[in-house]
Design a protein around this motif. Structure first.
Motif, PDB file in Angstrom:
ATOM      1  N   ARG A 176       7.690 -28.720 -23.261  1.00  0.00           N
ATOM      2  CA  ARG A 176       7.159 -27.367 -23.084  1.00  0.00           C
ATOM      3  C   ARG A 176       8.270 -26.603 -22.388  1.00  0.00           C
ATOM      4  N   ARG A 186       8.162 -21.766 -27.078  1.00  0.00           N
ATOM      5  CA  ARG A 186       7.241 -22.460 -26.183  1.00  0.00           C
ATOM      6  C   ARG A 186       7.456 -23.965 -26.214  1.00  0.00           C
ATOM      7  N   CYS A 237      10.314 -21.214 -31.815  1.00  0.00           N
ATOM      8  CA  CYS A 237       9.458 -20.061 -31.570  1.00  0.00           C
ATOM      9  C   CYS A 237       8.635 -19.845 -32.835  1.00  0.00           C
ATOM     10  N   ALA A 265      -0.912 -20.565 -24.742  1.00  0.00           N
ATOM     11  CA  ALA A 265       0.238 -19.943 -24.103  1.00  0.00           C
ATOM     12  C   ALA A 265      -0.225 -19.083 -22.929  1.00  0.00           C
ATOM     13  N   VAL A 319       3.778 -15.335 -22.529  1.00  0.00           N
ATOM     14  CA  VAL A 319       4.635 -16.365 -23.099  1.00  0.00           C
ATOM     15  C   VAL A 319       4.058 -16.753 -24.442  1.00  0.00           C
ATOM     16  N   GLY A 345       3.690 -18.428 -28.328  1.00  0.00           N
ATOM     17  CA  GLY A 345       3.777 -19.804 -28.823  1.00  0.00           C
ATOM     18  C   GLY A 345       5.005 -20.127 -29.558  1.00  0.00           C
TER      19      GLY A 345
END
Length: 132
Positions: free
Chosen positions: A17, A64, A82, A126, A130, A132
């Protein structure tokens, strides 16, 4: 999508992550290791990545999730994904250049890969701001 190393060289994948979306000059994908895949689970992940079709790159690149591929001698490559802008940033150890590739985030392989990432993430939604 082209894998930077032969699939049979990959011994383990780590799922990350991503924790630093502000910096763009990464030496490696910054993030928390959520888990990984090894043994018989490596080939299906490599296949999903290899099957990612080309897409149109949009602008945001706020990844993410990422992967780190390990071989018998260490890290082979890392990729940050992304799923909003269709961007995949590939990083190779010991090389300064970074390769941003467009993939189709709505494709079946991309959605399956995202499901694999989310399955390891205890907080898959998310956080605000932020993507995903």
């Amino acid at each position: 999508m082209h894998l930077p190393s032969a699939a049979d060289q990959i011994r383990r994948f780590e799922c990350l992550r991503i924790t630093d979306i502000e910096t763009r000059d990464w030496a490696g994908v910054p993030g928390e290791v959520l888990g990984g895949w090894d043994g018989d689970d490596v080939a299906p992940i490599a296949e999903l990545i290899a099957e990612l079709p080309a897409g149109k790159l949009l602008r945001c690149f706020l990844p993410r999730y990422g992967i780190r591929a390990h071989g018998s001698e260490g890290v082979l490559f890392e990729i940050a994904f992304c799923f909003r802008c269709n961007g995949a940033l590939t990083l190779l150890p010991g090389r300064d250049e970074q390769d941003l590739i467009a993939f189709d985030a709505d494709s079946t392989p991309a959605q399956r890969l995202l499901e694999k990432f989310k399955a390891l993430d205890p907080h898959p939604a998310a956080p605000r701001g932020v993507p995903g």
